[in-house]
Design a protein around this motif. Structure first.
Motif, PDB file in Angstrom:
ATOM      1  N   PHE B  34       0.842  -1.187   0.000  1.00 60.79           N
ATOM      2  CA  PHE B  34       0.000   0.000   0.000  1.00 60.79           C
ATOM      3  C   PHE B  34       0.884   1.246   0.000  1.00 60.79           C
ATOM      4  N   TYR B  36       0.200   5.148   1.439  1.00 61.02           N
ATOM      5  CA  TYR B  36      -0.683   6.075   2.132  1.00 61.02           C
ATOM      6  C   TYR B  36      -0.064   7.471   2.072  1.00 61.02           C
ATOM      7  N   GLN B  38      -0.171  11.365   4.025  1.00 58.66           N
ATOM      8  CA  GLN B  38      -0.581  12.095   5.228  1.00 58.66           C
ATOM      9  C   GLN B  38      -0.276  13.573   5.027  1.00 58.66           C
ATOM     10  N   LEU B  44      -4.168   9.414   7.913  1.00 61.57           N
ATOM     11  CA  LEU B  44      -3.611   8.801   6.714  1.00 61.57           C
ATOM     12  C   LEU B  44      -4.718   8.430   5.745  1.00 61.57           C
ATOM     13  N   PHE B  90       3.804   7.211   2.874  1.00 59.73           N
ATOM     14  CA  PHE B  90       4.243   5.991   3.547  1.00 59.73           C
ATOM     15  C   PHE B  90       4.000   4.781   2.650  1.00 59.73           C
ATOM     16  N   ARG B  94       2.116  -5.723   3.983  1.00 58.05           N
ATOM     17  CA  ARG B  94       1.467  -6.693   4.861  1.00 58.05           C
ATOM     18  C   ARG B  94       1.629  -8.051   4.215  1.00 58.05           C
ATOM     19  N   LEU B 104       0.014  -3.779   9.897  1.00 57.43           N
ATOM     20  CA  LEU B 104       0.829  -3.378   8.767  1.00 57.43           C
ATOM     21  C   LEU B 104       2.213  -2.971   9.233  1.00 57.43           C
ATOM     22  N   PHE B 106       5.058  -0.253   8.405  1.00 54.15           N
ATOM     23  CA  PHE B 106       5.204   1.023   7.714  1.00 54.15           C
ATOM     24  C   PHE B 106       6.659   1.344   7.448  1.00 54.15           C
ATOM     25  N   GLY B 107       6.919   1.958   6.293  1.00 52.70           N
ATOM     26  CA  GLY B 107       8.199   2.608   6.096  1.00 52.70           C
ATOM     27  C   GLY B 107       8.260   3.869   6.936  1.00 52.70           C
ATOM     28  N   LYS B 108       9.437   4.482   6.983  1.00 52.72           N
ATOM     29  CA  LYS B 108       9.612   5.662   7.835  1.00 52.72           C
ATOM     30  C   LYS B 108       9.051   6.935   7.203  1.00 52.72           C
TER      31      LYS B 108
END
Lengths: 112, 116
Positions: B34, B36, B38, B44, B90, B94, B104, B106-108
């Motif tokens: 995915f 996302y 923000q 998000l 982001f 998953r 999930l 998440f990347g940073k």
């Protein structure tokens, strides 16, 4: 539909105080999640609930407890707040595994 | 276990030029991926998702991403940047481990800056 709602939006606590963050969703989703977001860290999973009546620990559960009150509501409790828990907290919900998650607007918590 | 690496913490482009946000993942099983977005002081919003159907995925607001299994990449692109695209992005993975759901990873995040 409101989607995912969170209360409060902002909160300031003193070290040692307790509080509960509330989350509700009106999409009839099975799964709900609590994340915290810290600068440069992305989001990290605190707890999740795959279905009503079940909860499981995520990556960073220490210092937190959760309750899946019913299908709609999933609360996060800090029993004795610490400055390390200063963060933005997001609740999310999902129809189930492999589906996207829908996020609430977040709660900005400061612990002094 | 799965992990996500967003290769750039900040990306700056001029309005009207292409956007490329890079993401590599690792997963022991077939992943769902995915992106996302923000916006400042907001929650998000899902841009797009890959769940083992077409490898080129189109999302909202003109964004798209291509799943490349051989490169373990899922880069996000947009042909022409708009000022409203300025936000944090982001990449998220998953994968099913057989042990049940665990949320999930998440990347940073990549902070996208749009220059006028």
């Amino acid at each position: 539909n409101a989607g995912v709602t969170q209360t409060p939006k902002f909160q300031v606590l003193k070290t040692g105080q307790s509080m509960t963050l509330q989350c509700a969703q009106d999409m009839n989703h099975n799964s709900m999640y609590w994340y915290r977001q810290d600068p440069g860290m992305g989001l990290r999973l605190i707890y999740y609930s795959a279905s009503e009546g079940t909860t499981d620990k995520g990556e960073v559960p220490n210092g937190y407890n959760v309750s899946r009150l019913n299908k709609r509501e999933f609360s996060l409790r800090l029993e004795s707040a610490a400055p390390s828990q200063t963060s933005v907290y997001f609740c999310a919900s999902s129809p189930g595994d492999f589906y996207e998650q829908y996020f609430g607007p977040g709660t900005r918590l400061t612990v002094t | 276990a799965q992990s996500v690496t967003q290769l750039d913490s900040h990306v700056s482009v001029s309005e009207g030029t292409p956007v490329l946000l890079r993401c590599n993942y690792s997963s022991s099983y077939s992943p769902s991926l995915f992106w996302y977005v923000q916006h400042p002081n907001k929650g998000l919003q899902l841009l797009l998702k890959y769940t083992s159907a077409a490898t080129l995925v189109k999302g909202i607001n003109g964004f798209e991403a291509e799943f490349k299994k051989s490169e373990t990449s899922f880069h996000l692109t947009k042909p022409s940047a708009h000022m409203s695209d300025a936000a944090e992005y982001f990449c998220v993975v998953r994968s099913y481990s057989g042990g049940g759901a665990d949320g999930l990873t998440f990347g940073k995040g990549t902070h996208l800056i749009i220059q006028p």
